[in-house]
Design an enzyme around this catalytic site. Structure first.
Site, PDB file in Angstrom:
ATOM      1  N   THR A 135      -0.878   4.993  -7.822  1.00  0.00           N
ATOM      2  CA  THR A 135      -1.791   5.397  -6.744  1.00  0.00           C
ATOM      3  C   THR A 135      -3.203   5.632  -7.275  1.00  0.00           C
ATOM      4  OG1 THR A 135      -2.255   7.201  -5.210  1.00  0.00           O
ATOM      5  CG2 THR A 135      -0.940   7.766  -7.113  1.00  0.00           C
ATOM      6  N   ASP A 136      -4.182   5.539  -6.374  1.00  0.00           N
ATOM      7  CA  ASP A 136      -5.567   5.868  -6.758  1.00  0.00           C
ATOM      8  C   ASP A 136      -5.729   7.368  -7.003  1.00  0.00           C
ATOM      9  OD1 ASP A 136      -5.390   6.773  -4.096  1.00  0.00           O
ATOM     10  OD2 ASP A 136      -7.111   5.626  -3.378  1.00  0.00           O
ATOM     11  N   GLU A 137      -4.777   8.182  -6.502  1.00  0.00           N
ATOM     12  CA  GLU A 137      -4.937   9.642  -6.596  1.00  0.00           C
ATOM     13  C   GLU A 137      -4.893  10.160  -8.028  1.00  0.00           C
ATOM     14  OE1 GLU A 137      -2.701  10.908  -2.479  1.00  0.00           O
ATOM     15  OE2 GLU A 137      -3.140  12.367  -4.001  1.00  0.00           O
ATOM     16  N   TYR A 161       1.849  16.077  -6.840  1.00  0.00           N
ATOM     17  CA  TYR A 161       2.207  14.666  -6.627  1.00  0.00           C
ATOM     18  C   TYR A 161       1.432  13.765  -7.587  1.00  0.00           C
ATOM     19  CZ  TYR A 161       1.716   9.972  -4.693  1.00  0.00           C
ATOM     20  OH  TYR A 161       1.653   8.606  -4.556  1.00  0.00           O
ATOM     21  N   LYS A 165       2.709  11.392 -10.706  1.00  0.00           N
ATOM     22  CA  LYS A 165       2.480   9.943 -10.769  1.00  0.00           C
ATOM     23  C   LYS A 165       1.712   9.598 -12.056  1.00  0.00           C
ATOM     24  CE  LYS A 165       3.237   7.065  -8.097  1.00  0.00           C
ATOM     25  NZ  LYS A 165       4.412   6.184  -7.876  1.00  0.00           N
TER      26      LYS A 165
HETATM   27  P1  NAD Z   1       7.982   6.748   0.795  1.00  0.00           P
HETATM   28  O1  NAD Z   1       8.029   8.213   0.559  1.00  0.00           O
HETATM   29  O2  NAD Z   1       7.814   6.231   2.174  1.00  0.00           O
HETATM   30  O3  NAD Z   1       9.314   6.059   0.225  1.00  0.00           O
HETATM   31  C1  NAD Z   1       9.858   6.422  -1.025  1.00  0.00           C
HETATM   32  C2  NAD Z   1      11.238   5.782  -1.123  1.00  0.00           C
HETATM   33  O4  NAD Z   1      11.773   6.126  -2.422  1.00  0.00           O
HETATM   34  C3  NAD Z   1      12.229   6.288  -0.074  1.00  0.00           C
HETATM   35  O5  NAD Z   1      12.960   5.212   0.457  1.00  0.00           O
HETATM   36  C4  NAD Z   1      13.133   7.235  -0.851  1.00  0.00           C
HETATM   37  O6  NAD Z   1      14.453   7.296  -0.340  1.00  0.00           O
HETATM   38  C5  NAD Z   1      13.114   6.599  -2.240  1.00  0.00           C
HETATM   39  N1  NAD Z   1      13.400   7.557  -3.313  1.00  0.00           N
HETATM   40  C6  NAD Z   1      12.873   8.798  -3.471  1.00  0.00           C
HETATM   41  N2  NAD Z   1      13.425   9.390  -4.547  1.00  0.00           N
HETATM   42  C7  NAD Z   1      14.293   8.503  -5.086  1.00  0.00           C
HETATM   43  C8  NAD Z   1      15.154   8.512  -6.219  1.00  0.00           C
HETATM   44  N3  NAD Z   1      15.248   9.595  -7.017  1.00  0.00           N
HETATM   45  N4  NAD Z   1      15.902   7.419  -6.480  1.00  0.00           N
HETATM   46  C9  NAD Z   1      15.838   6.321  -5.676  1.00  0.00           C
HETATM   47  N5  NAD Z   1      15.070   6.265  -4.576  1.00  0.00           N
HETATM   48  C10 NAD Z   1      14.291   7.331  -4.292  1.00  0.00           C
HETATM   49  O7  NAD Z   1       6.824   6.203  -0.165  1.00  0.00           O
HETATM   50  P2  NAD Z   1       5.814   4.998   0.073  1.00  0.00           P
HETATM   51  O8  NAD Z   1       4.676   5.482   0.869  1.00  0.00           O
HETATM   52  O9  NAD Z   1       6.583   3.814   0.493  1.00  0.00           O
HETATM   53  O10 NAD Z   1       5.297   4.793  -1.420  1.00  0.00           O
HETATM   54  C11 NAD Z   1       5.927   3.876  -2.310  1.00  0.00           C
HETATM   55  C12 NAD Z   1       5.233   3.953  -3.661  1.00  0.00           C
HETATM   56  O11 NAD Z   1       3.852   3.651  -3.504  1.00  0.00           O
HETATM   57  C13 NAD Z   1       5.301   5.331  -4.302  1.00  0.00           C
HETATM   58  O12 NAD Z   1       5.496   5.162  -5.692  1.00  0.00           O
HETATM   59  C14 NAD Z   1       3.925   5.935  -4.034  1.00  0.00           C
HETATM   60  O13 NAD Z   1       3.558   6.845  -5.043  1.00  0.00           O
HETATM   61  C15 NAD Z   1       3.062   4.692  -4.055  1.00  0.00           C
HETATM   62  N6  NAD Z   1       1.847   4.771  -3.235  1.00  0.00           N
HETATM   63  C16 NAD Z   1       1.925   5.007  -1.890  1.00  0.00           C
HETATM   64  C17 NAD Z   1       0.749   5.011  -1.121  1.00  0.00           C
HETATM   65  C18 NAD Z   1       0.770   5.251   0.361  1.00  0.00           C
HETATM   66  O14 NAD Z   1      -0.310   5.300   0.972  1.00  0.00           O
HETATM   67  N7  NAD Z   1       1.901   5.391   1.001  1.00  0.00           N
HETATM   68  C19 NAD Z   1      -0.478   4.786  -1.732  1.00  0.00           C
HETATM   69  C20 NAD Z   1      -0.516   4.593  -3.118  1.00  0.00           C
HETATM   70  C21 NAD Z   1       0.653   4.554  -3.848  1.00  0.00           C
HETATM   71  O1  DAU Z   2      -4.385   7.599  -1.974  1.00  0.00           O
HETATM   72  C1  DAU Z   2      -3.067   7.139  -2.028  1.00  0.00           C
HETATM   73  C2  DAU Z   2      -2.122   8.207  -1.531  1.00  0.00           C
HETATM   74  O2  DAU Z   2      -2.274   8.235  -0.116  1.00  0.00           O
HETATM   75  C3  DAU Z   2      -0.679   7.975  -1.906  1.00  0.00           C
HETATM   76  O3  DAU Z   2      -0.540   8.006  -3.306  1.00  0.00           O
HETATM   77  C4  DAU Z   2       0.245   9.005  -1.253  1.00  0.00           C
HETATM   78  O4  DAU Z   2       1.599   8.700  -1.511  1.00  0.00           O
HETATM   79  C5  DAU Z   2       0.011   8.965   0.240  1.00  0.00           C
HETATM   80  O5  DAU Z   2       0.778   9.962   0.878  1.00  0.00           O
HETATM   81  C6  DAU Z   2      -1.478   9.186   0.552  1.00  0.00           C
HETATM   82  O6  DAU Z   2      -1.906  10.528   0.199  1.00  0.00           O
HETATM   83  P1  DAU Z   2      -2.901  11.347   1.134  1.00  0.00           P
HETATM   84  O7  DAU Z   2      -2.768  12.777   0.830  1.00  0.00           O
HETATM   85  O8  DAU Z   2      -4.281  10.770   1.090  1.00  0.00           O
HETATM   86  O9  DAU Z   2      -2.260  10.945   2.573  1.00  0.00           O
HETATM   87  P2  DAU Z   2      -1.933  11.806   3.869  1.00  0.00           P
HETATM   88  O10 DAU Z   2      -1.568  10.832   4.940  1.00  0.00           O
HETATM   89  O11 DAU Z   2      -1.026  12.950   3.613  1.00  0.00           O
HETATM   90  O12 DAU Z   2      -3.368  12.404   4.234  1.00  0.00           O
HETATM   91  C7  DAU Z   2      -4.494  11.558   4.440  1.00  0.00           C
HETATM   92  C8  DAU Z   2      -5.695  12.451   4.683  1.00  0.00           C
HETATM   93  O13 DAU Z   2      -5.528  13.080   5.959  1.00  0.00           O
HETATM   94  C9  DAU Z   2      -5.848  13.548   3.674  1.00  0.00           C
HETATM   95  O14 DAU Z   2      -7.229  13.758   3.406  1.00  0.00           O
HETATM   96  C10 DAU Z   2      -5.253  14.775   4.363  1.00  0.00           C
HETATM   97  C11 DAU Z   2      -5.536  14.504   5.832  1.00  0.00           C
HETATM   98  N1  DAU Z   2      -4.533  15.051   6.782  1.00  0.00           N
HETATM   99  C12 DAU Z   2      -3.213  14.770   6.564  1.00  0.00           C
HETATM  100  C13 DAU Z   2      -2.240  15.263   7.401  1.00  0.00           C
HETATM  101  C14 DAU Z   2      -0.779  14.976   7.136  1.00  0.00           C
HETATM  102  C15 DAU Z   2      -4.927  15.808   7.868  1.00  0.00           C
HETATM  103  O15 DAU Z   2      -6.131  16.039   8.072  1.00  0.00           O
HETATM  104  N2  DAU Z   2      -3.962  16.312   8.700  1.00  0.00           N
HETATM  105  C16 DAU Z   2      -2.628  16.088   8.507  1.00  0.00           C
HETATM  106  O16 DAU Z   2      -1.806  16.623   9.292  1.00  0.00           O
END
Ligand code: NAD
Ligand code: DAU
Length: 354
Positions: A135-137, A161, A165
């Site tokens: 992730t970019d985070e 988190y 990562k």
């Molecule tokens: P998600 O939370 O929707 O899905 C995670 C999946 O992993 C689920 O299906 C869960 O059951 C499975 N999982 C969790 N723990 C596990 C374990 N111990 N063993 C096997 N499976 C397990 O996450 P996502 O949003 O699909 O993100 C996928 C990947 O991308 C993650 O590594 C996350 O850090 C990364 N990522 C997500 C975002 C985003 O915006 N969603 C952005 C940047 C990076």
């Molecule tokens: O940047 C990549 C990341 O993006 C991933 O690595 C994470 O897995 C993914 O969950 C996401 O993280 P964020 O914290 O940026 O996403 P989230 O959707 O939780 O929140 C997006 C922004 O919105 C953040 O600045 C917090 C804000 N927010 C979020 C929620 C849930 C609100 O203002 N209200 C809310 O209820």
């Protein structure tokens, strides 16, 4: 038939990747390894249920013996690691699961993959790839005038988190440098699109808007995120897997920096058009609430290395991607309603009680 092994393929990005991959010409079969935590949903994979190219295994990545058995049985040519605990708010509330899955789980997976990789013949070993989805985070928070994160930005994770990562990224890097495992790491920005659990900003707001509930914007709503349509992310991962250089990292971003308030207002305006309500605009439901502790102010991603080296760029604009997403949630209320039951409901009750 050749195989790839995907972890976390029942989650948001993983499921989109599985569905997208199996639509490609000549796609390898997928061994989909997922623990099915609250974030995993097999309903997202309905379209490939019964497809012999999709083998699902409900397995924890911390179970090294079972991962080894799957690797030996299916002999994948690549492992793509999506599985993680992924929700920042949950990590602040209860970090232990994040350390367990993201750090211990990634290490367990690396150990099993390394042993498997060492047993391959020389050409197969050379072609093998371990692709780690990060992730970019991990790069921390930017000031308003800072340039976007590049692949060489320093690590400054701020939440449990992102710290977990970051630890997993370092472990992946170390397995390349110490043991020669051919790894690729991607750092992507905020994904949005179909099958995203409504605890993340965009689906949360759509779902609550339709239910007539307050739309909880943290703090002043001026935190900035870069938004990437999940289909574009899947295409980027395919490119990196096919042609990325072993040991390299690649940023994936949408070139779409928006404040959270802009995102929520745009969603409200789309819903006003697509699903108008009698009592005025959805914008009236916006409510500013207590900020997330340690809330990162701005993320922005420079994805020019991926464009330069592999020719990838996002196909969707924020507007086109968001339209697709809103339409999908309007058409798939049954998927949403199923998710809204069970454990997820308890989280919402606790997080948004006030
Ligand atoms: P998600 O939370 O929707 O899905 C995670 C999946 O992993 C689920 O299906 C869960 O059951 C499975 N999982 C969790 N723990 C596990 C374990 N111990 N063993 C096997 N499976 C397990 O996450 P996502 O949003 O699909 O993100 C996928 C990947 O991308 C993650 O590594 C996350 O850090 C990364 N990522 C997500 C975002 C985003 O915006 N969603 C952005 C940047 C990076
Ligand atoms: O940047 C990549 C990341 O993006 C991933 O690595 C994470 O897995 C993914 O969950 C996401 O993280 P964020 O914290 O940026 O996403 P989230 O959707 O939780 O929140 C997006 C922004 O919105 C953040 O600045 C917090 C804000 N927010 C979020 C929620 C849930 C609100 O203002 N209200 C809310 O209820």
């Amino acid at each position: 038939m050749s195989h790839i092994l995907v972890t976390g393929g029942a989650g948001f990005i993983g499921a989109n990747f599985v569905l997208d991959w199996l639509c490609q010409d000549g796609a390898d079969a997928i061994v989909n390894v997922d623990k099915l935590t609250y974030a995993g949903n097999r309903k997202s994979l309905t379209a490939v249920e019964g497809d012999p190219r999709h083998i699902f295994s409900q397995t924890d990545i911390c179970d090294g013996a079972e991962i080894t058995r799957l690797l030996q049985s299916y002999r994948p040519r690549a492992v793509l690691h999506f599985a993680a605990e992924s929700h920042v708010d949950r990590s602040i509330d209860a970090p232990a699961d994040f350390v367990q899955t993201n750090v211990v789980g990634t290490h367990t997976l690396l150990e099993a993959v390394l042993a498997y990789w060492r047993g391959l013949d020389v050409p197969t070993r050379a072609a093998f790839r371990f692709l780690h989805v990060s992730t970019d985070e991990v790069f921390g928070s930017l000031g308003p005038a800072d340039p976007p994160f590049s692949e060489t930005s320093s690590y400054q994770p701020n939440s449990p988190y992102s710290a977990s990562k970051a630890a997993s990224d370092h472990m992946v890097r170390a397995y390349h440098h110490s043991y020669g495992l051919p790894v690729l790491t991607t750092h992507c920005s905020n994904n949005y699109g179909q099958f995203q659990l409504p605890e993340k900003l965009i689906p949360l707001m759509i779902t609550r808007a339709l239910a007539g509930k307050p739309l909880p914007v943290y703090g002043d709503g001026l935190n900035v995120r870069d938004w990437l349509y999940v289909g574009d992310h899947c295409a980027a991962i395919r490119e990196v897997l096919a042609r990325g250089r072993s040991g390299q990292t690649y940023n994936v971003g949408g070139w779409n920096e928006k404040t959270n308030l802009e995102v929520v207002q745009t969603l409200c305006d789309m819903l006003d058009t697509l699903k108008p309500k009698a009592s005025g605009s959805y914008r009236n439901q916006i409510a500013f609430v207590k900020d997330r502790p340690g809330h990162d102010r701005r993320y922005a991603v420079d994805a020019s290395k991926l464009a330069r080296e592999l020719g990838w760029k996002p196909a969707e604009t924020f507007d086109s991607g968001l339209h697709k997403t809103v339409h999908w949630y309007l058409r798939n209320q049954d998927w949403v309603q199923e998710v809204l039951s069970g454990e997820y409901r308890h989280w919402v009750a606790k997080q948004y009680a006030a």
